[in-house]
Design a protein around this motif. Structure first.
Motif, PDB file in Angstrom:
ATOM      1  N   LEU A  31       0.801  -1.275   0.093  1.00 18.47           N
ATOM      2  CA  LEU A  31      -0.082   0.062   0.055  1.00 18.47           C
ATOM      3  C   LEU A  31       0.790   1.130   0.130  1.00 18.47           C
ATOM      4  CD1 LEU A  31      -2.504  -1.269   2.814  1.00 18.47           C
ATOM      5  CD2 LEU A  31      -2.995  -1.068   0.208  1.00 18.47           C
ATOM      6  N   LEU A  32       0.844   1.982  -1.099  1.00 16.08           N
ATOM      7  CA  LEU A  32       1.673   3.143  -1.243  1.00 16.08           C
ATOM      8  C   LEU A  32       0.787   4.466  -1.211  1.00 16.08           C
ATOM      9  CD1 LEU A  32       4.453   4.260  -1.831  1.00 16.08           C
ATOM     10  CD2 LEU A  32       3.956   3.970  -4.054  1.00 16.08           C
ATOM     11  N   LEU A  60       1.071  -0.595  -9.700  1.00 18.68           N
ATOM     12  CA  LEU A  60       0.141  -0.481  -8.629  1.00 18.68           C
ATOM     13  C   LEU A  60      -1.214   0.041  -8.960  1.00 18.68           C
ATOM     14  CD1 LEU A  60       2.901  -0.926  -7.229  1.00 18.68           C
ATOM     15  CD2 LEU A  60       1.806   0.165  -5.311  1.00 18.68           C
ATOM     16  N   MET A  61      -2.377  -0.645  -8.349  1.00 16.93           N
ATOM     17  CA  MET A  61      -3.560   0.229  -8.798  1.00 16.93           C
ATOM     18  C   MET A  61      -4.028   1.261  -7.709  1.00 16.93           C
ATOM     19  SD  MET A  61      -4.224  -0.860 -11.801  1.00 16.93           S
ATOM     20  CE  MET A  61      -2.794  -1.799 -12.493  1.00 16.93           C
ATOM     21  N   PRO A  62      -4.947   2.082  -8.172  1.00 17.28           N
ATOM     22  CA  PRO A  62      -5.660   3.101  -7.326  1.00 17.28           C
ATOM     23  C   PRO A  62      -6.434   2.067  -6.148  1.00 17.28           C
ATOM     24  CG  PRO A  62      -5.890   3.868  -9.239  1.00 17.28           C
ATOM     25  CD  PRO A  62      -5.244   2.769  -9.379  1.00 17.28           C
ATOM     26  N   ALA A  63      -6.500   2.510  -4.899  1.00 18.59           N
ATOM     27  CA  ALA A  63      -6.996   1.779  -3.814  1.00 18.59           C
ATOM     28  C   ALA A  63      -8.121   2.600  -3.147  1.00 18.59           C
ATOM     29  CB  ALA A  63      -6.149   1.290  -2.808  1.00 18.59           C
ATOM     30  N   ASN A  64      -8.426   3.972  -3.657  1.00 12.55           N
ATOM     31  CA  ASN A  64      -9.319   4.652  -3.093  1.00 12.55           C
ATOM     32  C   ASN A  64      -9.905   5.647  -4.103  1.00 12.55           C
ATOM     33  OD1 ASN A  64      -7.008   6.449  -2.921  1.00 12.55           O
ATOM     34  ND2 ASN A  64      -7.270   6.975  -0.885  1.00 12.55           N
ATOM     35  N   ASP A  66      -9.851   8.786  -4.261  1.00 10.37           N
ATOM     36  CA  ASP A  66      -8.934  10.326  -4.769  1.00 10.37           C
ATOM     37  C   ASP A  66      -7.379   9.698  -5.319  1.00 10.37           C
ATOM     38  OD1 ASP A  66      -7.545   9.240  -2.621  1.00 10.37           O
ATOM     39  OD2 ASP A  66      -8.060  11.327  -1.541  1.00 10.37           O
ATOM     40  N   SER A  67      -7.282   8.462  -5.546  1.00  9.16           N
ATOM     41  CA  SER A  67      -5.964   7.950  -6.238  1.00  9.16           C
ATOM     42  C   SER A  67      -4.808   8.504  -5.342  1.00  9.16           C
ATOM     43  CB  SER A  67      -5.882   8.370  -7.622  1.00  9.16           C
ATOM     44  OG  SER A  67      -6.944   7.698  -8.350  1.00  9.16           O
ATOM     45  N   SER A  68      -4.904   8.661  -3.860  1.00  8.02           N
ATOM     46  CA  SER A  68      -3.705   8.945  -3.241  1.00  8.02           C
ATOM     47  C   SER A  68      -3.143   7.818  -2.551  1.00  8.02           C
ATOM     48  CB  SER A  68      -4.348   9.863  -1.934  1.00  8.02           C
ATOM     49  OG  SER A  68      -5.230   9.120  -1.166  1.00  8.02           O
ATOM     50  N   LEU A  69      -3.847   6.535  -2.650  1.00 10.21           N
ATOM     51  CA  LEU A  69      -3.421   5.365  -2.339  1.00 10.21           C
ATOM     52  C   LEU A  69      -3.449   4.385  -3.225  1.00 10.21           C
ATOM     53  CD1 LEU A  69      -2.462   4.091   0.451  1.00 10.21           C
ATOM     54  CD2 LEU A  69      -4.835   2.968   0.730  1.00 10.21           C
ATOM     55  N   TYR A  70      -2.353   3.679  -3.396  1.00 11.38           N
ATOM     56  CA  TYR A  70      -2.251   2.636  -4.460  1.00 11.38           C
ATOM     57  C   TYR A  70      -1.802   1.348  -3.860  1.00 11.38           C
ATOM     58  CZ  TYR A  70      -2.092   6.043  -8.319  1.00 11.38           C
ATOM     59  OH  TYR A  70      -2.638   6.987  -9.206  1.00 11.38           O
ATOM     60  N   ARG A  71      -2.273   0.105  -4.601  1.00  5.83           N
ATOM     61  CA  ARG A  71      -2.280  -0.988  -4.047  1.00  5.83           C
ATOM     62  C   ARG A  71      -1.627  -2.385  -5.058  1.00  5.83           C
ATOM     63  NH1 ARG A  71      -5.893  -5.632  -3.324  1.00  5.83           N
ATOM     64  NH2 ARG A  71      -5.754  -6.663  -1.287  1.00  5.83           N
ATOM     65  N   ALA A  72      -0.803  -3.192  -4.620  1.00  3.89           N
ATOM     66  CA  ALA A  72      -0.443  -4.168  -5.315  1.00  3.89           C
ATOM     67  C   ALA A  72      -0.295  -5.557  -4.281  1.00  3.89           C
ATOM     68  CB  ALA A  72       0.675  -4.030  -6.079  1.00  3.89           C
ATOM     69  N   VAL A  73      -0.688  -6.725  -4.978  1.00  2.49           N
ATOM     70  CA  VAL A  73      -0.682  -7.898  -4.032  1.00  2.49           C
ATOM     71  C   VAL A  73       0.636  -8.650  -4.987  1.00  2.49           C
ATOM     72  CG1 VAL A  73      -1.724  -9.867  -3.255  1.00  2.49           C
ATOM     73  CG2 VAL A  73      -2.958  -7.756  -3.130  1.00  2.49           C
ATOM     74  N   VAL A  74       1.435  -9.040  -4.248  1.00  2.00           N
ATOM     75  CA  VAL A  74       2.561  -9.897  -4.970  1.00  2.00           C
ATOM     76  C   VAL A  74       2.874 -11.163  -4.221  1.00  2.00           C
ATOM     77  CG1 VAL A  74       5.068 -10.096  -5.586  1.00  2.00           C
ATOM     78  CG2 VAL A  74       3.706  -7.740  -5.781  1.00  2.00           C
ATOM     79  N   THR A  75       2.794 -12.226  -4.866  1.00  3.52           N
ATOM     80  CA  THR A  75       3.022 -13.550  -4.223  1.00  3.52           C
ATOM     81  C   THR A  75       4.231 -14.139  -4.846  1.00  3.52           C
ATOM     82  OG1 THR A  75       0.533 -14.197  -3.671  1.00  3.52           O
ATOM     83  CG2 THR A  75       2.157 -15.845  -3.682  1.00  3.52           C
ATOM     84  N   THR A  76       5.288 -14.605  -3.989  1.00  2.00           N
ATOM     85  CA  THR A  76       6.518 -15.027  -4.470  1.00  2.00           C
ATOM     86  C   THR A  76       7.026 -16.391  -3.602  1.00  2.00           C
ATOM     87  OG1 THR A  76       8.950 -14.418  -4.837  1.00  2.00           O
ATOM     88  CG2 THR A  76       8.026 -13.712  -2.776  1.00  2.00           C
ATOM     89  N   HIS A  77       7.474 -17.062  -4.501  1.00  2.00           N
ATOM     90  CA  HIS A  77       7.909 -18.660  -4.108  1.00  2.00           C
ATOM     91  C   HIS A  77       9.433 -18.314  -3.446  1.00  2.00           C
ATOM     92  CE1 HIS A  77       7.285 -22.603  -3.267  1.00  2.00           C
ATOM     93  NE2 HIS A  77       8.456 -22.922  -3.834  1.00  2.00           N
ATOM     94  N   THR A  78       9.639 -18.383  -2.199  1.00  2.35           N
ATOM     95  CA  THR A  78      11.286 -17.940  -1.811  1.00  2.35           C
ATOM     96  C   THR A  78      11.599 -18.730  -0.421  1.00  2.35           C
ATOM     97  OG1 THR A  78      12.542 -16.297  -1.092  1.00  2.35           O
ATOM     98  CG2 THR A  78      10.156 -15.946  -0.431  1.00  2.35           C
ATOM     99  N   GLY A  79      12.725 -18.808  -0.285  1.00  2.00           N
ATOM    100  CA  GLY A  79      13.280 -19.374   1.140  1.00  2.00           C
ATOM    101  C   GLY A  79      13.636 -18.592   1.757  1.00  2.00           C
ATOM    102  N   TYR A  80      13.738 -17.118   1.282  1.00  2.00           N
ATOM    103  CA  TYR A  80      14.298 -15.993   2.231  1.00  2.00           C
ATOM    104  C   TYR A  80      13.141 -15.462   3.335  1.00  2.00           C
ATOM    105  CZ  TYR A  80      17.950 -15.802  -1.225  1.00  2.00           C
ATOM    106  OH  TYR A  80      19.167 -16.264  -2.002  1.00  2.00           O
TER     107      TYR A  80
END
Length: 120
Positions: A31-32, A60-64, A66-80
């Protein structure tokens, strides 16, 4: 003389597979907040782990409304235990001469990460 080095090589090859951490799917909801930035046309995310890349934005897509908050959902396969990212606005990186953001994965499968552009 060759026997000890061969024995060491064999022993090392047996121990190496035990050093690999198991990989799991980890999801981060980014959330940015871009309030106060002029003329925001596109917001992106770049990073270290697939499906992210340092060469191309993941939008990232607007989450509200007024476009002041942007959102992305990222899934990664990791051992870190963490990943590294930077946000972009209109194709420009934040923190140009500074370290990347380090996002530590939470104990569960999903982590929510809230940020303001160019603010640590």
């Amino acid at each position: 003389m060759k026997t000890p080095s061969l024995l060491l090589l064999l022993l090392a090859s047996l121990l190496l597979p035990g050093c690999v951490q198991p990989a799991h799917d980890k999801t981060v909801v980014y959330l940015l907040d871009v309030r106060g930035l002029p003329n925001v046309r596109q917001v992106g995310l770049r990073g270290r782990d697939n499906p992210l890349s340092w060469n191309q934005d993941l939008p990232l897509m607007p989450a509200n409304p007024d476009s002041s908050l942007y959102r992305a959902v990222v899934t990664t396969h990791t051992g870190y235990l963490l990943t590294e990212v930077k946000f972009t606005v209109n194709g420009e990186f934040e923190f140009k001469e500074a370290d990347n953001r380090r996002i530590e994965f939470g104990p569960g499968d999903t982590t929510v990460y809230r940020a303001r552009f160019n603010v640590q």
